[in-house]
Enzyme design. Structure first.
Site, PDB file in Angstrom:
ATOM      1  CG  HIS A   4      -1.704   1.230   1.420  1.00 43.04           C
ATOM      2  ND1 HIS A   4      -1.792   1.872   2.623  1.00 43.04           N
ATOM      3  CD2 HIS A   4      -2.422   1.982   0.543  1.00 43.04           C
ATOM      4  CE1 HIS A   4      -2.533   2.965   2.492  1.00 43.04           C
ATOM      5  NE2 HIS A   4      -2.930   3.054   1.244  1.00 43.04           N
ATOM      6  CD  GLU A  35      -2.526   2.953  -3.381  1.00 41.39           C
ATOM      7  OE1 GLU A  35      -2.823   4.153  -3.217  1.00 41.39           O
ATOM      8  OE2 GLU A  35      -3.054   2.021  -2.714  1.00 41.39           O
ATOM      9  CG  HIS A  36       0.040   6.322  -0.439  1.00 40.33           C
ATOM     10  ND1 HIS A  36      -0.440   7.430   0.201  1.00 40.33           N
ATOM     11  CD2 HIS A  36      -0.932   5.381  -0.334  1.00 40.33           C
ATOM     12  CE1 HIS A  36      -1.638   7.183   0.689  1.00 40.33           C
ATOM     13  NE2 HIS A  36      -1.961   5.939   0.384  1.00 40.33           N
ATOM     14  CD  GLU A  66      -5.174   5.243   2.823  1.00 40.24           C
ATOM     15  OE1 GLU A  66      -4.062   5.600   2.407  1.00 40.24           O
ATOM     16  OE2 GLU A  66      -5.902   4.438   2.219  1.00 40.24           O
ATOM     17  CG  LEU A 103     -30.789 -10.875   4.846  1.00 40.83           C
ATOM     18  CD1 LEU A 103     -31.510 -11.951   5.645  1.00 40.83           C
ATOM     19  CD2 LEU A 103     -30.762 -11.281   3.374  1.00 40.83           C
ATOM     20  N   GLY A 117     -24.499 -12.566  -0.391  1.00 41.25           N
ATOM     21  CA  GLY A 117     -23.716 -12.728  -1.608  1.00 41.25           C
ATOM     22  C   GLY A 117     -22.236 -12.777  -1.286  1.00 41.25           C
ATOM     23  CE  LYS A 177     -18.660   9.406 -21.939  1.00 40.53           C
ATOM     24  NZ  LYS A 177     -18.720  10.765 -21.409  1.00 40.53           N
ATOM     25  CG  LEU A 231     -32.719   7.944 -20.001  1.00 39.08           C
ATOM     26  CD1 LEU A 231     -33.025   8.970 -21.088  1.00 39.08           C
ATOM     27  CD2 LEU A 231     -33.773   6.830 -20.030  1.00 39.08           C
TER      28      LEU A 231
HETATM   29 ZN   LIG Z   1      -3.778   4.880   0.562  1.00 36.19          ZN
END
Ligand SMILES: [Zn+2]
Length: 977
Positions: A71, A74-75, A152, A333, A336, A889, A891
């Protein structure tokens, strides 16, 4: 190698991507020599280009001693590369060209994406590709950006979904990296490694070198160029991406989840058949069943989890929810796949929102879910074929009517889908069932996993606090864990006295998808605004038959104007209770409609109540009729439904105290500047005294005087529109003996004009309060500079100011000063007025210091604006024009735009072209500076401070309180449009 030769080869060997019939974009799948797999998307009509890259490595590959490294990487990736060493190269080029970007890190993926003005796509792709070739990870940026990661985590610390997920991870098998902490913090990425003599920057470089391999990455690029041009660009720019690994990291070679295997992933030996009692931060009350199951991705063509999620999540008669509601045990409720998944496992969840009575019977609630699973198992997977067929039919309808998504969304979903499904299926697999026929076997296997011996039960409630005897390592969540009593949750429906059965066939599935002939001789594609087709003291009806999107869908939006709805905190509570009870009465019926792509919404509004029905136009009138019938004649006869709804609302008001601090500051801004505005605290103060009889008595008063303003839009003729809306006005008038509301009483709320109320003021208005959540370490400010009533000219003005300030302010306040994770300065809107607004949330500085830092940063930005070149200026103007003028893009987007104009009583349907014209008229940087000096002054400024309790304890002092009511009494209000 010439690109045309390559393309000829490609066309002959690569799969063709299945797309919806209405999709005019062209797609091509390619593979580069370094193993990078990419989908190219050509859309010559698109205003924007977009790209997304999914790198097939994530948190699961964090080194043991550096939790959060993936992570953190990623930053860091955005902050400079060998070719583009300037750490603002990406963000400032994006901003100049109206772009945006973001990224996220998952268990096994890290995903990067951006969109930008189409002509600038190549320029951005060149910067973007370098992230994956030669990032710098400079020591300086590494030290600073750690603060953003830490902030974060601080932002997530008090958020229950993060806390619960980490609890499930921390209590899992240590042998499997699911158990790791993925966000990272200063502790895991600075303090602890420093003690162990680990150089984090070296680790970043090593991680990138080891895992960031072209062969495990998937890319999607959407542009206006031809497929051949896009292919040549991608092949050139990404050719230098190294191929350091051939396959995604494998976390357990024999990674098999088996409900009969006690060593099942991800929870590990003894990790299932467990009951967790968890103390939440918010006033939540729920029970969730987490079943580890075999990975479902390999079955994406038959989607067994969709079939079972559909059944377990059904809300009609015979469903789990209907049975629990009949006992007054539940209010909601869902069921999935949880989205928490790796190549080794998926997690199927059933989650129930409990009433107080449900909580007292939580074991029976869980038993009811297992009784339903037993009932489905007894029916057998073969008996579910008709359910499957129904889902197949719905999938076909929605694929046929599928409208294109925004370029960024398309690129993002295509890149991440390409990691898991065959290239030809990346667009279709989540809508269509791609198998030739129903396959009962994966359904049987999945059903076999839904048992008491293969579950984690999470009971989340403040009431379990006395039981808690353990604390989670990273978030400090209090909980208790014990073995599930299998016998107690294994009961028959008869023993539980509940009715459980499979749903009946769905009559809402549309059969007629034909487009209606356009009335009045309008041509297809010729744009025109909605027109008024009825205008009486009772009803004003706007209508537009769609001539742009060619989709068999429609929307009916009605605002019932009745000032009583928002007259006081008590009125709002009564209106909301009435609405929520009516929605409950509609639920088992309307659930079928929802499954079939038809939605209804009822909500209160400062002017009254809003009714919306949308979806396939074929069966839309039936649903509207049901909603109208309930509004005119609700039962409102169930004390237990009333109590459950009152309890839900009470907890929602209470939970507002647990919101992010910047949201509190925003709420203070609304309470001070909007007249009237009722806060959650005001509603909380009265809701306990409200009784069912009050709601019953309130409704006739609510509708005694009203007027309607409505929009009917889509595949609906004017006559049909008139019938639909008249049926609503007639039904209400007859039921409640109503009279039309005087027009003067039907007006929107108004906003305090700071400049007119405080002319010549040399200091901003400052409103400060102490954060209501003592456990939240963050302070925040929400600051506005008002710029007047929302007109196209004013919108152009604040829009351009926000455009030029946004990126330099973010760079200074977040990237350089590291004040906090949430930092944003941009243009905004408040109830018909426009402003530039700033939001900063910080665990390191108190609000007064944040405000001072903001002012100092703005002074520097103002000085730099004066130096802006004519070229850069015109790029900003073009970027802003792009931001406001992006074409609808779908309706539904056009419906929202029209309804926004009608609902706010502005009626500027060509607002976009007027704003663009206003931007075209801005000729020079001098004009921009003049605007800056007009808007960004203390007299127009109000700052809302939210102090973290800890900062006050540490010595931060709140400014003197402002009496909001007295302030509003003496203030001038902006006129209405
Ligand atoms: Zn982050």
């Amino acid at each position: 190698m010439s690109s045309s030769a390559t393309c000829a080869d490609t066309a002959s060997t690569m799969p063709t991507i299945l797309k919806p019939p209405s999709d005019s974009r062209d797609y091509r799948y390619i593979e580069l020599d370094n193993g990078l797999r990419a989908v190219l998307i050509s859309d010559p009509s698109s205003e924007k280009g977009a790209a997304a890259l999914d790198m097939g490595v994530g948190q699961m590959s964090d080194p043991e001693e550096l939790p959060g490294l993936a992570h953190f990487l990623e930053h860091m990736l955005f902050l400079g590369t060998e070719k583009y060493p300037d750490e603002t190269a990406y963000s400032s080029t994006l901003k100049k060209h109206g772009g945006s970007s973001n990224a996220y890190t998952q268990f096994e993926d890290t995903v990067y994406f951006f969109d930008v003005a189409a002509p600038a796509l190549n320029e951005l792709l060149d910067i973007f590709a370098q992230f994956f070739v030669a990032p710098l990870f400079t020591a300086d940026a590494t030290g600073r950006e750690l603060n953003a990661v830490d902030s974060e985590h601080a932002k997530n610390m008090q958020v229950d979904v993060w806390r619960t997920m980490q609890l499930m991870r921390t209590t899992s098998s240590e042998d499997y990296p699911f158990s790791k902490f993925g966000t990272g913090s200063k502790e895991t990425l600075e303090t602890t490694p420093a003690e162990a003599g680990i150089d984090v920057r070296d680790a970043l470089l090593a991680f990138h070198a080891k895992y960031y391999s072209a062969a495990i990455a998937t890319l999607a690029v959407l542009g206006t160029e031809s497929l051949d041009e896009l292919e040549a660009t991608v092949r050139t720019k990404f050719a230098a991406m190294p191929r350091t690994a051939d396959a995604r990291p494998v976390h357990r070679a024999d990674g098999v989840v088996d409900s009969t295997n006690p060593d099942s992933l991800p929870f590990g030996d003894g990790g299932v058949g467990q009951w967790f009692s968890v103390v939440p931060v918010a006033d939540a009350r729920s029970v969730a069943l987490w079943f580890p199951v075999l990975p479902c991705a390999p079955h994406y063509k038959t989607r067994p989890a969709s079939v079972l999620g559909h059944l377990f999540g059904h809300e009609s008669a015979g469903s789990i929810l209907a049975a629990l509601k009949a006992k007054d045990w539940a209010t909601g409720l869902s069921a999935g796949l949880s989205g928490l998944a790796t190549a080794d496992f998926d997690i199927f969840t059933v989650s129930v929102d409990l009433t107080e009575a449900g909580e007292a019977n939580v074991t029976e609630v869980v038993a009811t879910i297992f009784a339903y699973a037993d009932m489905v198992r007894a029916a057998g997977p073969a008996a579910l074929e008709w359910v499957y067929d129904e889902l197949v039919a719905m999938g076909k309808v929605s694929f046929a009517a599928k409208e294109p998504q925004a370029p960024l969304k398309t690129a993002l979903s295509v890149a991440s889908n390409l990691q898991r499904v065959a290239p030809e299926d990346v667009l279709a697999f989540s809508t269509l069932f791609l198998a030739d026929a129903y396959d009962p076997e994966p359904v049987r296997v999945l059903l076999e996993s839904l048992t008491p011996t293969n579950v984690r039960v999470l009971h989340l409630s403040k009431s379990v606090a006395p039981l808690a005897n353990a604390e989670e390592r990273w978030y400090g969540t209090s909980y208790e864990q014990h073995a599930l009593d299998v016998a107690a949750v294994s009961k028959t429906a008869a023993e539980l006295e509940v009715e459980l059965s499979l749903p009946t066939p769905n009559l809402f599935i549309p059969t007629n998808l034909e487009l209606k002939k356009l009335a009045g001789g309008a041509e297809a594609g010729e744009t025109y605004a909605p027109v008024v087709i009825a205008d009486t003291p009772l009803v004003k009806l706007w209508h537009k038959q769609d001539n742009t999107f060619a989709t068999p869908k429609a929307s009916v939006c009605v605002k019932i104007k009745t000032p009583l709805a928002y007259a006081s905190p008590r009125s709002v509570v009564l209106t909301a209770l009435a609405i929520n009870m009516i929605k409950e009465e509609l639920n088992t019926y309307a659930y079928f409609a929802e499954v079939a792509g038809l939605k209804f919404a009822l909500a209160y509004d400062p002017q009254g109540m809003v009714v919306q029905v949308s979806g396939y136009s074929d069966k839309l009138p039936q649903l509207l009729e049901a909603v109208v019938g309930k509004l005119a004649a609700p039962a409102l006869d169930s004390e237990s439904v009333f109590l459950a709804q009152r309890d839900l609302m009470t907890r929602a008001y209470l939970n507002a105290r647990k919101q992010q601090p910047y949201m509190h500051a925003f709420q203070a801004a609304k309470a001070t500047l909007i007249a009237p505005e009722w806060t959650p605290e005001q509603k909380l103060a009265i809701i306990g005294s409200v009784k069912l009889a009050d709601v019953v008595a309130f409704l006739p008063r609510l509708f005694a005087q009203f007027s309607l303003e409505a929009l009917v839009h889509g595949n609906v003729t004017p006559d049909e529109a008139l019938v639909a809306v008249t049926s609503l006005s007639t039904a209400l008038t007859e039921a409640y003996c109503s009279v039309p509301l005087a027009a003067e009483l039907a007006q929107p709320r108004r906003v305090v004009a700071l400049g007119a109320s405080r002319p010549g003021a040399t200091a901003p208005l400052v409103v400060a309060e102490l954060g209501p959540d003592a456990d939240n370490a963050n302070s925040a400010i929400y600051t506005v500079w008002q710029a007047g009533v929302n007109s196209p000219a004013a919108e152009a003005k604040v829009g351009l100011l926000g455009q030029v300030i946004n990126q330099p302010a973010f760079h200074e306040l977040r990237t350089k000063q590291q004040l906090g994770y949430i930092v944003d300065v941009s243009s905004s809107e408040m109830e018909g007025t426009v402003c530039v607004r700033a939001v900063i949330q910080s665990a390191v500085k108190d609000p007064a210091a944040l405000d001072a830092a903001l002012d100092a940063a703005l002074a520097d930005i103002r000085a730099e604006l004066a130096q802006m070149s004519a070229e850069e200026f015109s790029q900003h103007v073009a970027a802003r024009k792009l931001a406001v003028s992006e074409r609808d893009k779908r309706l539904a987007q056009e419906t929202n735009r029209f309804w926004g104009e009608i609902s706010k009583e502005r009626y500027v349907f060509d607002r976009v072209s007027q704003v663009v014209a206003a931007l075209d008229a801005v000729s020079s940087v001098d004009q921009l500076l003049a605007w800056y000096d007009e808007v960004m002054v203390p007299a127009n400024k109000a700052s809302f401070y939210l102090y973290a309790a800890a900062m006050v304890e540490a010595g931060a002092k709140l400014p003197a309180a402002v009496d909001g009511v007295a302030f509003k009494r003496g203030a001038y209000l902006y006129p209405l449009p």
